[in-house]
Scaffold this motif. Structure first.
Motif, PDB file in Angstrom:
ATOM      1  N   GLY A 129       0.786  -1.228   0.000  1.00 17.45           N
ATOM      2  CA  GLY A 129       0.000   0.000   0.000  1.00 17.45           C
ATOM      3  C   GLY A 129       0.817   1.277   0.000  1.00 17.45           C
ATOM      4  O   GLY A 129       0.306   2.337  -0.361  1.00 17.45           O
ATOM      5  N   THR A 130       2.084   1.206   0.423  1.00 17.75           N
ATOM      6  CA  THR A 130       2.915   2.416   0.478  1.00 17.75           C
ATOM      7  C   THR A 130       4.000   2.437  -0.595  1.00 17.75           C
ATOM      8  O   THR A 130       4.769   3.389  -0.690  1.00 17.75           O
ATOM      9  N   ALA A 131       4.066   1.394  -1.423  1.00 19.32           N
ATOM     10  CA  ALA A 131       5.082   1.317  -2.479  1.00 19.32           C
ATOM     11  C   ALA A 131       4.781   2.316  -3.595  1.00 19.32           C
ATOM     12  O   ALA A 131       3.625   2.632  -3.866  1.00 19.32           O
ATOM     13  N   LYS A 132       5.825   2.787  -4.252  1.00 21.17           N
ATOM     14  CA  LYS A 132       5.698   3.673  -5.418  1.00 21.17           C
ATOM     15  C   LYS A 132       5.117   2.860  -6.570  1.00 21.17           C
ATOM     16  O   LYS A 132       5.699   1.865  -7.001  1.00 21.17           O
ATOM     17  N   VAL A 133       3.951   3.256  -7.079  1.00 25.84           N
ATOM     18  CA  VAL A 133       3.302   2.543  -8.186  1.00 25.84           C
ATOM     19  C   VAL A 133       3.948   2.984  -9.500  1.00 25.84           C
ATOM     20  O   VAL A 133       4.035   4.177  -9.786  1.00 25.84           O
ATOM     21  N   LEU A 134       4.410   2.027 -10.270  1.00 21.09           N
ATOM     22  CA  LEU A 134       5.051   2.315 -11.551  1.00 21.09           C
ATOM     23  C   LEU A 134       3.996   2.628 -12.607  1.00 21.09           C
ATOM     24  O   LEU A 134       2.925   2.002 -12.632  1.00 21.09           O
ATOM     25  N   SER A 135       4.305   3.570 -13.502  1.00 23.95           N
ATOM     26  CA  SER A 135       3.315   3.980 -14.489  1.00 23.95           C
ATOM     27  C   SER A 135       3.874   4.011 -15.911  1.00 23.95           C
ATOM     28  O   SER A 135       3.258   4.596 -16.797  1.00 23.95           O
TER      29      SER A 135
END
Length: 114
Positions: free
Chosen positions: A26-32
């Protein structure tokens, strides 16, 4: 965004100098982007998260940092044969390709080391 076709190449979206964040899904950087270069991993527990999978999707992740990186699937997803929502560890100075054959499954391919 999507890649661009420039004869004869498909130009993918790229993000460099990404900082990994958090220690949980939930706190990880989401890759886009399709190609992702992680340059900052403060501790071996810092994380990134794959986007929600679409069948046929590919993502490349390069960890240029001296620390290992945790990679989470999107909520409800799996990487390889790991448990649902479990993280995969990418070693330092390594690049890994992720493929999604389904909306909840990622598989790793072709790990390389610099």
């Amino acid at each position: 965004t999507t890649g661009v076709y420039a004869k004869p190449y498909l130009i993918q979206t790229v993000e460099t100098t990404i900082s990994a964040t958090g220690t949980t899904q939930g706190t990880a950087k989401v890759l886009s982007n399709t190609i992702n270069v992680i340059s900052t991993v403060i501790t071996g527990a810092n994380s990134v998260a794959l986007p929600a999978a679409i069948a046929g999707m590919t993502i490349f992740i390069t960890n240029t940092n001296a620390n290992s990186l945790n990679i989470f699937p999107a909520s409800g997803g799996k990487i390889n044969a790991l448990a649902t929502d479990a993280s995969y560890t990418l070693n330092q100075n390594a690049t890994l390709m992720f493929i999604a054959p389904a909306t909840t499954q990622w598989y790793t391919l072709n790990s390389t080391y610099a």
